[in-house]
Design a protein around this motif. Structure first.
Motif, PDB file in Angstrom:
ATOM      1  N   GLY A 141      -6.215  -8.913 -16.253  1.00  0.00           N
ATOM      2  CA  GLY A 141      -5.909  -8.565 -17.628  1.00  0.00           C
ATOM      3  C   GLY A 141      -4.742  -9.388 -18.164  1.00  0.00           C
ATOM      4  N   GLN A 142      -4.030 -10.050 -17.245  1.00  0.00           N
ATOM      5  CA  GLN A 142      -2.868 -10.863 -17.615  1.00  0.00           C
ATOM      6  C   GLN A 142      -3.165 -12.356 -17.574  1.00  0.00           C
ATOM      7  N   GLN A 143      -4.204 -12.743 -16.891  1.00  0.00           N
ATOM      8  CA  GLN A 143      -4.580 -14.150 -16.772  1.00  0.00           C
ATOM      9  C   GLN A 143      -6.073 -14.239 -16.511  1.00  0.00           C
ATOM     10  N   LYS A 144      -6.657 -15.414 -16.759  1.00  0.00           N
ATOM     11  CA  LYS A 144      -8.112 -15.555 -16.676  1.00  0.00           C
ATOM     12  C   LYS A 144      -8.618 -15.588 -15.244  1.00  0.00           C
ATOM     13  N   PHE A 145      -7.821 -16.193 -14.342  1.00  0.00           N
ATOM     14  CA  PHE A 145      -8.258 -16.347 -12.952  1.00  0.00           C
ATOM     15  C   PHE A 145      -7.159 -15.857 -12.016  1.00  0.00           C
ATOM     16  N   MET A 146      -7.431 -15.874 -10.728  1.00  0.00           N
ATOM     17  CA  MET A 146      -6.522 -15.248  -9.787  1.00  0.00           C
ATOM     18  C   MET A 146      -5.171 -15.945  -9.680  1.00  0.00           C
ATOM     19  N   LEU A 156     -13.046 -19.270  -5.959  1.00  0.00           N
ATOM     20  CA  LEU A 156     -14.313 -19.598  -5.307  1.00  0.00           C
ATOM     21  C   LEU A 156     -14.434 -18.936  -3.939  1.00  0.00           C
ATOM     22  N   PHE A 157     -13.304 -18.736  -3.251  1.00  0.00           N
ATOM     23  CA  PHE A 157     -13.350 -18.091  -1.937  1.00  0.00           C
ATOM     24  C   PHE A 157     -13.984 -16.705  -2.011  1.00  0.00           C
ATOM     25  N   HIS A 158     -13.835 -16.019  -3.133  1.00  0.00           N
ATOM     26  CA  HIS A 158     -14.404 -14.674  -3.256  1.00  0.00           C
ATOM     27  C   HIS A 158     -15.930 -14.691  -3.198  1.00  0.00           C
ATOM     28  N   LEU A 159     -16.530 -15.822  -3.511  1.00  0.00           N
ATOM     29  CA  LEU A 159     -17.987 -15.936  -3.456  1.00  0.00           C
ATOM     30  C   LEU A 159     -18.500 -15.999  -2.017  1.00  0.00           C
ATOM     31  N   LEU A 173     -20.466  -2.725  -7.597  1.00  0.00           N
ATOM     32  CA  LEU A 173     -19.016  -2.670  -7.506  1.00  0.00           C
ATOM     33  C   LEU A 173     -18.319  -3.743  -8.326  1.00  0.00           C
ATOM     34  N   MET A 174     -19.037  -4.826  -8.656  1.00  0.00           N
ATOM     35  CA  MET A 174     -18.397  -5.994  -9.233  1.00  0.00           C
ATOM     36  C   MET A 174     -18.456  -6.044 -10.755  1.00  0.00           C
ATOM     37  N   THR A 175     -19.290  -5.247 -11.380  1.00  0.00           N
ATOM     38  CA  THR A 175     -19.424  -5.309 -12.840  1.00  0.00           C
ATOM     39  C   THR A 175     -19.453  -3.902 -13.429  1.00  0.00           C
ATOM     40  N   GLN A 176     -18.381  -3.179 -13.248  1.00  0.00           N
ATOM     41  CA  GLN A 176     -18.315  -1.827 -13.777  1.00  0.00           C
ATOM     42  C   GLN A 176     -17.578  -1.816 -15.112  1.00  0.00           C
ATOM     43  N   ALA A 177     -18.027  -0.962 -16.029  1.00  0.00           N
ATOM     44  CA  ALA A 177     -17.439  -0.884 -17.368  1.00  0.00           C
ATOM     45  C   ALA A 177     -15.964  -0.517 -17.333  1.00  0.00           C
ATOM     46  N   SER A 178     -15.545   0.180 -16.298  1.00  0.00           N
ATOM     47  CA  SER A 178     -14.138   0.593 -16.190  1.00  0.00           C
ATOM     48  C   SER A 178     -13.214  -0.567 -15.849  1.00  0.00           C
ATOM     49  N   PRO A 180     -13.283  -4.164 -17.222  1.00  0.00           N
ATOM     50  CA  PRO A 180     -13.826  -5.254 -18.038  1.00  0.00           C
ATOM     51  C   PRO A 180     -13.260  -6.626 -17.693  1.00  0.00           C
ATOM     52  N   ASN A 181     -11.978  -6.695 -17.344  1.00  0.00           N
ATOM     53  CA  ASN A 181     -11.382  -7.987 -17.009  1.00  0.00           C
ATOM     54  C   ASN A 181     -11.928  -8.514 -15.684  1.00  0.00           C
ATOM     55  N   PHE A 182     -12.066  -7.634 -14.720  1.00  0.00           N
ATOM     56  CA  PHE A 182     -12.642  -7.994 -13.434  1.00  0.00           C
ATOM     57  C   PHE A 182     -14.093  -8.450 -13.611  1.00  0.00           C
ATOM     58  N   THR A 183     -14.839  -7.706 -14.420  1.00  0.00           N
ATOM     59  CA  THR A 183     -16.242  -8.035 -14.676  1.00  0.00           C
ATOM     60  C   THR A 183     -16.375  -9.391 -15.355  1.00  0.00           C
ATOM     61  N   ARG A 184     -15.522  -9.651 -16.334  1.00  0.00           N
ATOM     62  CA  ARG A 184     -15.542 -10.951 -17.024  1.00  0.00           C
ATOM     63  C   ARG A 184     -15.291 -12.081 -16.044  1.00  0.00           C
ATOM     64  N   TRP A 185     -14.283 -11.925 -15.194  1.00  0.00           N
ATOM     65  CA  TRP A 185     -13.954 -12.944 -14.172  1.00  0.00           C
ATOM     66  C   TRP A 185     -15.134 -13.161 -13.226  1.00  0.00           C
ATOM     67  N   TRP A 186     -15.714 -12.065 -12.746  1.00  0.00           N
ATOM     68  CA  TRP A 186     -16.796 -12.165 -11.783  1.00  0.00           C
ATOM     69  C   TRP A 186     -18.019 -12.859 -12.382  1.00  0.00           C
ATOM     70  N   ASN A 187     -18.363 -12.484 -13.600  1.00  0.00           N
ATOM     71  CA  ASN A 187     -19.523 -13.098 -14.249  1.00  0.00           C
ATOM     72  C   ASN A 187     -19.296 -14.587 -14.514  1.00  0.00           C
TER      73      ASN A 187
END
Length: 211
Positions: A141-146, A156-159, A173-178, A180-187
């Motif tokens: 929520g504070q930055q686009k990537f890790m 990329l290591f997370h893949l 587990l990776m794209t939950q509405a609760s 949104p920032n994590f989901t955006r990053w993952w997608n």
């Protein structure tokens, strides 16, 4: 001499992540497939390259290197001018990168493995602890990537292991509405062209293995 990548024909595990970095950086390379089912990684010749008898391994004009994260760092550093940087060069940016790399390996990887195990328990009515993913939601929520606002090999290591969490026990587990920032990053990671191409190749390789 073209760099050689020793990997499983299925292009899975760490081999897939090294392949991904090679593609992201547009680095010329040659496949050398190692059939693990035939114990080709346990031959004396291969063990001289990798004493644990595993893949991936690279041979860069006689320089032999094994272990996924070490290989990816080496490639990103040597070919810094090719494609996206993947490792920042500035002092503070590099420190943030090293911080994210340490978190991924020492903190998040063990936690996500546990999350995957608990997801299976969830099918029996037991809770799934997703606290580490909630922490990632705050970070993203504070930055686009890790490691900042640009992708690095840490993302990329997370893949390497996280895609399996998306479908464990029928729990996404990776794209939950609760989160949104994590989901955006993952997608965004899943949508990278090099990753999409690799997944298509893996599917083709899997079909060939079954024939």
């Amino acid at each position: 001499m073209v760099l050689k990548l020793y990997l499983s024909p299925l292009r899975s595990g760490g081999s897939a992540i090294v392949l991904l970095v090679l593609r992201e950086k547009n680095i010329p390379f040659e496949y050398v497939f190692v059939d693990l089912t035939k114990k080709e990684s346990k031959t004396p010749e291969f063990l001289r390259m990798h004493p644990f008898g595993q893949v991936p391994v690279i041979d860069d004009d006689g320089f032999i290197l094994y272990e996924t994260r070490a290989i990816c760092r080496y490639l990103a550093e040597k070919y810094a001018a090719h494609g996206p940087a993947l490792i920042p060069m500035g002092l503070k940016e590099r420190a943030r990168f090293e911080q994210a790399a340490s978190v991924e390996l020492a903190n998040v990887l063990p936690a996500l493995i546990k999350v995957g195990q608990e997801a299976v328990k969830g099918t029996r009515g037991m809770p799934v602890d997703q606290a580490k993913l909630d922490v990632y939601e705050v970070i993203l929520g504070q930055q686009k990537f890790m490691a900042g606002d640009e992708p690095t090999i840490v993302d990329l290591f997370h893949l390497l292991y996280a895609p399996g969490l998306a479908s464990r026990a029928g729990i996404d587990l990776m794209t939950q509405a609760s989160r949104p920032n994590f989901t955006r990053w993952w997608n965004e990671l899943l949508a990278r062209p090099a990753w999409a191409k690799l997944q298509a190749e893996k599917e083709q390789a899997s079909v060939v293995q079954k024939v």
